[in-house]
Design a protein around this motif. Structure first.
Motif, PDB file in Angstrom:
ATOM      1  N   GLU A   1       1.025  -1.060  -0.076  1.00 47.91           N
ATOM      2  CA  GLU A   1       0.103  -0.002  -0.057  1.00 47.91           C
ATOM      3  C   GLU A   1       0.856   1.429  -0.065  1.00 47.91           C
ATOM      4  OE1 GLU A   1      -2.265  -3.221   2.814  1.00 47.91           O
ATOM      5  OE2 GLU A   1      -0.001  -2.403   2.336  1.00 47.91           O
ATOM      6  N   SER A   2       0.302   2.287  -0.418  1.00 47.61           N
ATOM      7  CA  SER A   2       0.997   3.663  -0.525  1.00 47.61           C
ATOM      8  C   SER A   2      -0.083   4.720  -0.607  1.00 47.61           C
ATOM      9  CB  SER A   2       2.043   3.712  -1.524  1.00 47.61           C
ATOM     10  OG  SER A   2       1.127   3.764  -2.975  1.00 47.61           O
ATOM     11  N   GLY A   3       0.168   5.969  -0.225  1.00 50.66           N
ATOM     12  CA  GLY A   3      -0.524   7.228  -0.280  1.00 50.66           C
ATOM     13  C   GLY A   3      -1.279   7.636   0.884  1.00 50.66           C
ATOM     14  N   GLY A   4      -1.061   6.979   2.139  1.00 49.89           N
ATOM     15  CA  GLY A   4      -1.375   7.362   3.548  1.00 49.89           C
ATOM     16  C   GLY A   4      -0.756   8.722   3.728  1.00 49.89           C
ATOM     17  N   GLY A   5      -0.961   9.336   4.762  1.00 57.33           N
ATOM     18  CA  GLY A   5      -0.310  10.386   5.280  1.00 57.33           C
ATOM     19  C   GLY A   5      -1.405  11.338   6.368  1.00 57.33           C
ATOM     20  N   LEU A   6      -0.811  12.613   6.687  1.00 61.76           N
ATOM     21  CA  LEU A   6      -1.342  13.528   7.570  1.00 61.76           C
ATOM     22  C   LEU A   6      -2.132  14.373   6.640  1.00 61.76           C
ATOM     23  CD1 LEU A   6      -1.963  14.334  10.205  1.00 61.76           C
ATOM     24  CD2 LEU A   6       0.038  15.676  10.288  1.00 61.76           C
ATOM     25  N   VAL A   7      -3.747  14.594   6.946  1.00 59.68           N
ATOM     26  CA  VAL A   7      -4.367  15.420   6.183  1.00 59.68           C
ATOM     27  C   VAL A   7      -5.295  16.200   7.298  1.00 59.68           C
ATOM     28  CG1 VAL A   7      -4.287  14.464   4.119  1.00 59.68           C
ATOM     29  CG2 VAL A   7      -6.302  13.540   5.792  1.00 59.68           C
ATOM     30  N   GLN A   8      -5.933  17.219   6.710  1.00 58.80           N
ATOM     31  CA  GLN A   8      -6.820  17.733   7.586  1.00 58.80           C
ATOM     32  C   GLN A   8      -8.390  17.266   7.352  1.00 58.80           C
ATOM     33  OE1 GLN A   8      -6.442  22.152   7.118  1.00 58.80           O
ATOM     34  NE2 GLN A   8      -4.840  21.990   8.791  1.00 58.80           N
ATOM     35  N   ALA A   9      -9.207  17.426   8.261  1.00 56.81           N
ATOM     36  CA  ALA A   9     -10.642  17.134   7.979  1.00 56.81           C
ATOM     37  C   ALA A   9     -11.339  17.754   6.783  1.00 56.81           C
ATOM     38  CB  ALA A   9     -11.404  17.402   9.202  1.00 56.81           C
ATOM     39  N   GLY A  10     -11.928  17.065   5.972  1.00 54.10           N
ATOM     40  CA  GLY A  10     -12.331  17.551   4.754  1.00 54.10           C
ATOM     41  C   GLY A  10     -11.634  17.508   3.608  1.00 54.10           C
ATOM     42  N   ASP A  11     -10.241  17.129   3.932  1.00 54.75           N
ATOM     43  CA  ASP A  11      -9.600  16.686   2.734  1.00 54.75           C
ATOM     44  C   ASP A  11      -9.621  15.314   2.034  1.00 54.75           C
ATOM     45  OD1 ASP A  11      -6.391  18.378   4.068  1.00 54.75           O
ATOM     46  OD2 ASP A  11      -8.343  19.130   3.033  1.00 54.75           O
ATOM     47  N   SER A  12      -8.808  15.002   0.931  1.00 50.71           N
ATOM     48  CA  SER A  12      -9.017  13.808   0.195  1.00 50.71           C
ATOM     49  C   SER A  12      -7.685  13.097   0.294  1.00 50.71           C
ATOM     50  CB  SER A  12      -9.453  13.959  -1.103  1.00 50.71           C
ATOM     51  OG  SER A  12     -10.971  14.648  -1.369  1.00 50.71           O
ATOM     52  N   LEU A  13      -7.559  11.995  -0.045  1.00 52.35           N
ATOM     53  CA  LEU A  13      -6.526  11.011  -0.319  1.00 52.35           C
ATOM     54  C   LEU A  13      -6.886   9.915  -1.347  1.00 52.35           C
ATOM     55  CD1 LEU A  13      -4.803  10.595   3.372  1.00 52.35           C
ATOM     56  CD2 LEU A  13      -3.802  11.634   1.196  1.00 52.35           C
ATOM     57  N   ARG A  14      -5.960   9.622  -2.002  1.00 50.63           N
ATOM     58  CA  ARG A  14      -5.963   8.289  -2.673  1.00 50.63           C
ATOM     59  C   ARG A  14      -4.875   7.169  -2.405  1.00 50.63           C
ATOM     60  NH1 ARG A  14      -5.850   7.045  -9.392  1.00 50.63           N
ATOM     61  NH2 ARG A  14      -3.779   7.183  -9.156  1.00 50.63           N
ATOM     62  N   LEU A  15      -5.493   6.230  -1.765  1.00 50.98           N
ATOM     63  CA  LEU A  15      -4.547   4.973  -1.679  1.00 50.98           C
ATOM     64  C   LEU A  15      -4.498   4.164  -2.930  1.00 50.98           C
ATOM     65  CD1 LEU A  15      -5.715   4.225   2.038  1.00 50.98           C
ATOM     66  CD2 LEU A  15      -4.072   5.926   1.252  1.00 50.98           C
TER      67      LEU A  15
ATOM     68  N   LYS B   1     -12.813  12.443   7.773  1.00 50.72           N
ATOM     69  CA  LYS B   1     -13.135  12.676   9.127  1.00 50.72           C
ATOM     70  C   LYS B   1     -11.981  12.358   9.886  1.00 50.72           C
ATOM     71  CE  LYS B   1     -17.992  12.298   7.673  1.00 50.72           C
ATOM     72  NZ  LYS B   1     -19.107  11.624   8.032  1.00 50.72           N
ATOM     73  N   PRO B   2     -12.032  12.875  11.382  1.00 47.43           N
ATOM     74  CA  PRO B   2     -11.066  12.437  12.111  1.00 47.43           C
ATOM     75  C   PRO B   2     -11.246  11.071  12.533  1.00 47.43           C
ATOM     76  CG  PRO B   2     -11.568  14.603  12.839  1.00 47.43           C
ATOM     77  CD  PRO B   2     -12.508  14.142  11.631  1.00 47.43           C
ATOM     78  N   GLU B   3     -12.488  10.627  12.585  1.00 47.77           N
ATOM     79  CA  GLU B   3     -12.837   9.052  13.039  1.00 47.77           C
ATOM     80  C   GLU B   3     -12.270   8.165  11.613  1.00 47.77           C
ATOM     81  OE1 GLU B   3     -14.928  11.767  12.865  1.00 47.77           O
ATOM     82  OE2 GLU B   3     -16.879  11.126  12.220  1.00 47.77           O
ATOM     83  N   ASP B   4     -11.641   8.504  10.704  1.00 48.68           N
ATOM     84  CA  ASP B   4     -11.113   8.013   9.547  1.00 48.68           C
ATOM     85  C   ASP B   4      -9.654   7.537   9.790  1.00 48.68           C
ATOM     86  OD1 ASP B   4     -12.929   9.744   7.185  1.00 48.68           O
ATOM     87  OD2 ASP B   4     -13.413   7.594   7.659  1.00 48.68           O
ATOM     88  N   THR B   5      -9.243   8.032  10.949  1.00 52.21           N
ATOM     89  CA  THR B   5      -7.886   7.876  11.258  1.00 52.21           C
ATOM     90  C   THR B   5      -7.671   6.337  11.552  1.00 52.21           C
ATOM     91  OG1 THR B   5      -7.388  10.099  12.155  1.00 52.21           O
ATOM     92  CG2 THR B   5      -5.990   8.305  12.964  1.00 52.21           C
ATOM     93  N   ALA B   6      -6.524   5.696  10.875  1.00 58.45           N
ATOM     94  CA  ALA B   6      -6.474   4.327  10.946  1.00 58.45           C
ATOM     95  C   ALA B   6      -5.467   3.875  10.098  1.00 58.45           C
ATOM     96  CB  ALA B   6      -7.613   3.672  10.596  1.00 58.45           C
ATOM     97  N   VAL B   7      -4.781   2.298  10.185  1.00 59.03           N
ATOM     98  CA  VAL B   7      -4.118   2.116   9.253  1.00 59.03           C
ATOM     99  C   VAL B   7      -4.952   1.172   8.278  1.00 59.03           C
ATOM    100  CG1 VAL B   7      -2.316   0.353   8.932  1.00 59.03           C
ATOM    101  CG2 VAL B   7      -2.214   1.571  11.087  1.00 59.03           C
TER     102      VAL B   7
END
Length: 124
Positions: A6-20, A86-92
């Protein structure tokens, strides 16, 4: 033997987007695949699943409308687009492959190949 990275994780703010992304070392074109996550102090949970062709997908209720799972079999790569984090999406976040069933399954026990995970942290 299939290896998943896996790749693409990171630290973001609420409301942001990421693609893993999840790159497979072997050919997974006829495997069902999925994304799972493990939040701090919690068990591993199903996030999304996709069948071999990408034509059928399934999502956990809290991800519907925000997350999109997709795959590119030519590249042996699985993706998870995450929007409005959202903050509750914080996880591995882990990707997984099911060599015995080409369809979509939610049960983690049915997946026989797993990646090492990528950390996603969402700050408020």
């Amino acid at each position: 033997q299939v290896q998943l990275v896996e790749s693409g994780g990171g630290l973001v703010q609420a409301g942001d987007s990421l693609r893993l992304s999840c790159a497979a070392s072997g050919r997974t074109g006829n495997y069902g695949m999925g994304w799972f996550r493990r939040a701090p102090g919690k068990e591993r949970d199903f996030v999304a699943g996709i069948n071999w062709s990408g034509g059928n997908t399934d999502y956990a209720d809290s991800m519907k409308g925000r997350f999109t799972i997709s795959r590119d079999n030519a590249k042996n790569t699985l993706y998870l687009e995450m929007n409005n984090l959202k903050p509750e999406d914080t996880a591995v976040y882990f990707c997984a492959a099911n060599s015995k069933w080409a369809g979509v399954v939610r049960a983690a026990t049915l997946y026989d190949y797993w990646g090492q995970g990528t950390q996603v942290t969402v700050s408020s």
